[in-house]
Every structure is written in C-alpha cells, then in structure tokens.
Design a protein around this motif. Structure first.
Motif, PDB file in Angstrom:
ATOM      1  N   SER A 145       0.923  -0.963   0.233  1.00 21.53           N
ATOM      2  CA  SER A 145       0.291  -0.236   0.317  1.00 21.53           C
ATOM      3  C   SER A 145       0.933   1.276   0.060  1.00 21.53           C
ATOM      4  O   SER A 145       0.372   1.929  -0.811  1.00 21.53           O
ATOM      5  N   LYS A 146       1.779   1.385   0.355  1.00 20.16           N
ATOM      6  CA  LYS A 146       2.939   1.880   1.233  1.00 20.16           C
ATOM      7  C   LYS A 146       3.330   2.668  -0.391  1.00 20.16           C
ATOM      8  O   LYS A 146       3.290   3.965  -0.987  1.00 20.16           O
ATOM      9  N   ALA A 147       3.797   1.573  -1.253  1.00 18.25           N
ATOM     10  CA  ALA A 147       4.474   2.087  -2.505  1.00 18.25           C
ATOM     11  C   ALA A 147       3.609   2.037  -3.587  1.00 18.25           C
ATOM     12  O   ALA A 147       3.789   2.895  -4.716  1.00 18.25           O
ATOM     13  N   ILE A 148       2.194   1.551  -3.723  1.00 14.79           N
ATOM     14  CA  ILE A 148       1.841   2.371  -4.777  1.00 14.79           C
ATOM     15  C   ILE A 148       0.968   3.581  -4.355  1.00 14.79           C
ATOM     16  O   ILE A 148       0.969   4.235  -5.212  1.00 14.79           O
ATOM     17  N   ASN A 149       0.586   3.823  -3.208  1.00 15.31           N
ATOM     18  CA  ASN A 149      -0.239   5.800  -2.592  1.00 15.31           C
ATOM     19  C   ASN A 149       1.552   6.253  -2.488  1.00 15.31           C
ATOM     20  O   ASN A 149       0.755   7.231  -2.177  1.00 15.31           O
ATOM     21  N   ASN A 150       2.423   5.418  -2.733  1.00 17.25           N
ATOM     22  CA  ASN A 150       3.219   6.842  -1.609  1.00 17.25           C
ATOM     23  C   ASN A 150       3.432   7.756  -1.204  1.00 17.25           C
ATOM     24  O   ASN A 150       3.394   8.868  -0.704  1.00 17.25           O
ATOM     25  N   THR A 151       3.448   7.067   0.023  1.00 15.93           N
ATOM     26  CA  THR A 151       3.449   7.001   0.975  1.00 15.93           C
ATOM     27  C   THR A 151       4.630   6.273   2.254  1.00 15.93           C
ATOM     28  O   THR A 151       4.480   5.532   1.554  1.00 15.93           O
ATOM     29  N   GLY A 152       4.516   7.238   3.316  1.00 19.90           N
ATOM     30  CA  GLY A 152       5.094   6.570   4.191  1.00 19.90           C
ATOM     31  C   GLY A 152       6.882   6.208   3.952  1.00 19.90           C
ATOM     32  O   GLY A 152       7.153   6.714   2.185  1.00 19.90           O
ATOM     33  N   ILE A 153       7.662   5.668   4.531  1.00 13.21           N
ATOM     34  CA  ILE A 153       8.836   5.542   3.928  1.00 13.21           C
ATOM     35  C   ILE A 153       9.329   3.812   3.189  1.00 13.21           C
ATOM     36  O   ILE A 153       8.942   2.984   4.273  1.00 13.21           O
ATOM     37  N   LEU A 154       9.777   4.018   2.343  1.00 10.91           N
ATOM     38  CA  LEU A 154      10.343   2.441   1.859  1.00 10.91           C
ATOM     39  C   LEU A 154      11.382   2.049   1.305  1.00 10.91           C
ATOM     40  O   LEU A 154      12.596   3.904   0.737  1.00 10.91           O
ATOM     41  N   ALA A 155      12.882   1.542   1.329  1.00 12.46           N
ATOM     42  CA  ALA A 155      13.462   1.406   0.514  1.00 12.46           C
ATOM     43  C   ALA A 155      13.178   2.332  -1.038  1.00 12.46           C
ATOM     44  O   ALA A 155      12.672   1.013  -1.487  1.00 12.46           O
ATOM     45  N   ASP A 156      13.540   2.790  -1.913  1.00  8.73           N
ATOM     46  CA  ASP A 156      13.821   2.523  -3.224  1.00  8.73           C
ATOM     47  C   ASP A 156      12.967   0.997  -3.923  1.00  8.73           C
ATOM     48  O   ASP A 156      12.490   0.948  -5.117  1.00  8.73           O
ATOM     49  N   ALA A 157      14.413   0.099  -3.452  1.00  8.96           N
ATOM     50  CA  ALA A 157      14.496  -1.249  -4.789  1.00  8.96           C
ATOM     51  C   ALA A 157      12.540  -1.730  -3.709  1.00  8.96           C
ATOM     52  O   ALA A 157      12.572  -2.798  -4.612  1.00  8.96           O
ATOM     53  N   THR A 158      12.371  -1.846  -2.710  1.00  9.36           N
ATOM     54  CA  THR A 158      11.160  -2.288  -2.295  1.00  9.36           C
ATOM     55  C   THR A 158      10.331  -1.309  -3.381  1.00  9.36           C
ATOM     56  O   THR A 158       8.899  -2.274  -3.749  1.00  9.36           O
ATOM     57  N   ARG A 159      10.179  -0.518  -3.382  1.00  6.91           N
ATOM     58  CA  ARG A 159       9.456   0.276  -3.617  1.00  6.91           C
ATOM     59  C   ARG A 159       9.077  -0.002  -5.600  1.00  6.91           C
ATOM     60  O   ARG A 159       8.123  -0.398  -5.788  1.00  6.91           O
ATOM     61  N   ASP A 160      10.168   0.156  -6.029  1.00  5.68           N
ATOM     62  CA  ASP A 160      10.326   0.165  -7.659  1.00  5.68           C
ATOM     63  C   ASP A 160       9.803  -1.360  -7.899  1.00  5.68           C
ATOM     64  O   ASP A 160       9.613  -1.711  -8.435  1.00  5.68           O
ATOM     65  N   LYS A 161      10.928  -2.414  -6.913  1.00  6.07           N
ATOM     66  CA  LYS A 161       9.836  -4.232  -6.749  1.00  6.07           C
ATOM     67  C   LYS A 161       8.528  -4.151  -6.849  1.00  6.07           C
ATOM     68  O   LYS A 161       8.003  -5.256  -7.602  1.00  6.07           O
TER      69      LYS A 161
END
Length: 356
Positions: A22-38
């Motif tokens: 959910s964080k990756a799709i909605n660009n919320t919170g803190i995630l590693a770039d590699a995790t978001r891209d995956k």
C-alpha cells in the motif's frame, strides 16, 4: 475477464506485508527505493487496477500514471490568496503542474473570495463537468471545505482547518512533518540548558499551526520542562480574521508587555511569525540572539537574509508537489480508498538566531 487484482494479491506474490504494498502504490510512508520499485513492477505485471507507472525525468522517482479522460481532464486549484514566489506552495505547484501535464491533465486556478466562502458559493470560473479533482491550498474555512467535500469529486487539501472536536473532512490531506523538527529543536534547547521556552503563533489558524503547537507542548512535557502557559502567545487581535503584519505586530507588542519575564527561546509557528516577533523585540529594546533566541518554520528565502539569519525547519516543496499528484491521482482512479493524511519530511536548520 480475470478476477480483480488486489493489494493483498501483490503482497502474497512478493511475500511482503499488505501495508508495504500500500505504501509503495500510494507513495506514502518510508520505503527503500528497491522495495518500492519491486512492488510497482509487480503491480504493472499483474495488472493492478490498470495502473501504469512512468519515470518522472526531473525526479528519477516513479509517479502514478492515470490517463486523463477527455471529458474530465482539468484539475482545479482552489486558494484564498494567490501564492507569491517566496511561498513554499509556489514551488510545490510548479512540480504539481509539470507532473499533471505529463499525465494529460490541465490546471485551472480559482481564487475563493471571503464572500464566496461565507455564502458557500463556488467560483463562477469553476466547471464541475470538466473537473476530475480539486486541490485546495491553505483553505481554512471549515464549513466551506465541508461543502466542497459534498460535491462528490476527489479532493486533496494541502494543509487544512483544525477539525478536532468536529467531524473530519472526507478528503485526503497533505502536510509537511510538523513534529519531528520541533521535537529535535526543543530537545537540543533543553540540552543547552534552556528552560524558559515559549511558543508564538495562532494555534487554531490551521492544521499545521495546531500540529506545531501540540508538538511544542508534547516536547516540553517529554523534556520535563512542563508547558508554561504565560509563554504561549497563541491567539490574535479580537475580531480580526486575517491580520496584516502591522496588526499582528501590535498584538505581539501587547502580549510581550504582559509577560512576567522574557523567555530564553521562542519557537514560532512559521518564519513570518518569527520575522514579526523579531521586529517587535527590536522595537522593544531586545536583541536576538543576545536576549532571546528565535526559531521559525518553512525555511523561507527571508529567513536566510534577515539579520540575524533565522534558525528554522525546511519544507521540501517539490516532494510535496510530487506527493500531491500521487495522492490525487490514486483518489481519482480509486475513489473508495480510505482517506489519508500524509506528512512529508522536513529538516531542522540552525542559524544565527540561536547562536549557530
């Protein structure tokens, strides 16, 4: 047609939590770039809600791309005052507009007059039929904002009215982080031996001011300094809705005269409050930083050129613009999402007003 792909499906496929997806799709919170891209790659691969992702050339980050429909391709920006070049929202809007243009949307600007707010009227220039969503910048009239939320259009507020003890707005809200920098600043002040620390700013003016005031109170409590009410100048002149700088300085002068003792430090709700306080202190015969230290919020251009230069908290305006696009586009594409309040990071900057 196959079954609709859900966030949980993506999480199960990757072996990670639903919250991370959910964080990756909605660009919320803190995630590693590699995790978001995956996550984004897997979402595209699985056809999640027909979202596609493109690389934003200016930022190098992924931005949610929802093709603009021909009949509704306008994003309306509502504000009560046109922002100047020194306002953080100007940089934010520039980034917001560039990202929208790449998605096929156009931007329309509408200044909401005081009489329109009081009369619950939409601006004559606004076309509901062509509008895909509304971005409200510093719209602090609660009843008017409630009316906007009843229109059935996706709405994002950049800052918002204070809604404690009231029904929350049924919309997404984007703010800067109003707590972390203040907590760090007050913790450092306590370590430097400062015990008399006050707050200046109209606490109920807007959500950001309220959050900064509450961050001050919480940090004072956690450092064991308590919260001296006599050092909190949190109101305004009676009967004045939007005071001029001169009117607010008169209010500050009267408030300073009533203080039993000048604090060692004043934390101010923003840089312009701090600059007004600086002027009043100088007129009253006090010197910054010799007699009192000042900290603002925003890192406005003025904070760098005033004498003394102002300790402040920096807002990342471009990050706010990028986040605004992601929040509004995801709301347009998926109106049933839970309402979100997102805070973007800020940085504490020490300068001469605290002897740094």
């Amino acid at each position: 047609m196959g079954a609709r792909v859900t966030i949980q499906d993506i999480a199960d496929e990757l072996g990670i939590s639903r919250n991370t997806v959910s964080k990756a799709i909605n660009n919320t919170g803190i995630l590693a770039d590699a995790t978001r891209d995956k996550v984004l790659k897997k979402a595209v691969e699985m056809g999640y809600k027909q979202f596609s992702y493109v690389t934003a050339a200016a930022s190098g980050s992924s931005v949610l791309s929802v093709p603009a429909p021909k009949e509704k391709n306008e994003i309306a920006v509502f504000l009560t005052n046109f922002v100047g070049g020194n306002h953080f929202a100007m940089v934010m809007l520039d980034k917001f507009q560039k990202e929208l243009a790449s998605l096929g949307y156009s931007l329309t600007m509408h200044r909401i007059l005081a009489e329109e707010q009081d009369g619950m009227k939409l601006p004559a220039s606004f076309s509901r039929e062509r509008t895909a969503g509304i971005l409200c910048i510093e719209m602090f009239h609660y009843e008017y904002d409630q009316m906007l939320c009843s229109l059935g259009l996706p709405i994002l507020f950049v800052d918002a009215p204070v809604t404690c003890l009231k029904e929350p707005l049924r919309a997404d809200i984007l703010c800067m982080d109003n707590q972390s920098g203040i907590g760090s600043f007050l913790g450092e002040m306590a370590r430097r031996g400062k015990t008399r620390i006050g707050f200046i700013g109209e606490a109920m003016h807007c959500l950001s001011f309220f959050e900064r005031y509450m961050a001050y109170r919480n940090a004072m409590y956690l450092t064991g300094l308590g919260c001296p009410e006599e050092y909190c100048i949190i109101r305004n002149k009676e009967g004045i809705r939007n005071p001029s700088s001169e009117e607010y300085q008169e209010y500050l002068a009267e408030s300073f005269q009533r203080l039993p003792q000048l604090p060692e430090v004043f934390l101010c709700a923003n840089d312009f409050v701090a600059l007004d306080a600086l002027q009043v202190l100088k007129k009253s015969g006090y010197s910054v930083p010799e007699d009192v230290w000042l900290c603002g919020f925003d890192d406005s251009p003025e904070s760098k050129i005033v004498t003394p230069t102002l300790t402040t908290i920096h807002i990342h305006s471009q990050i706010m613009g990028f986040s605004a696009v992601n929040l509004l586009m995801s709301r347009i594409n998926e109106p049933s999402l839970n309402y979100r309040t997102v805070h973007t990071e800020t940085d504490l900057i020490y300068r001469e007003s605290t002897e740094d």
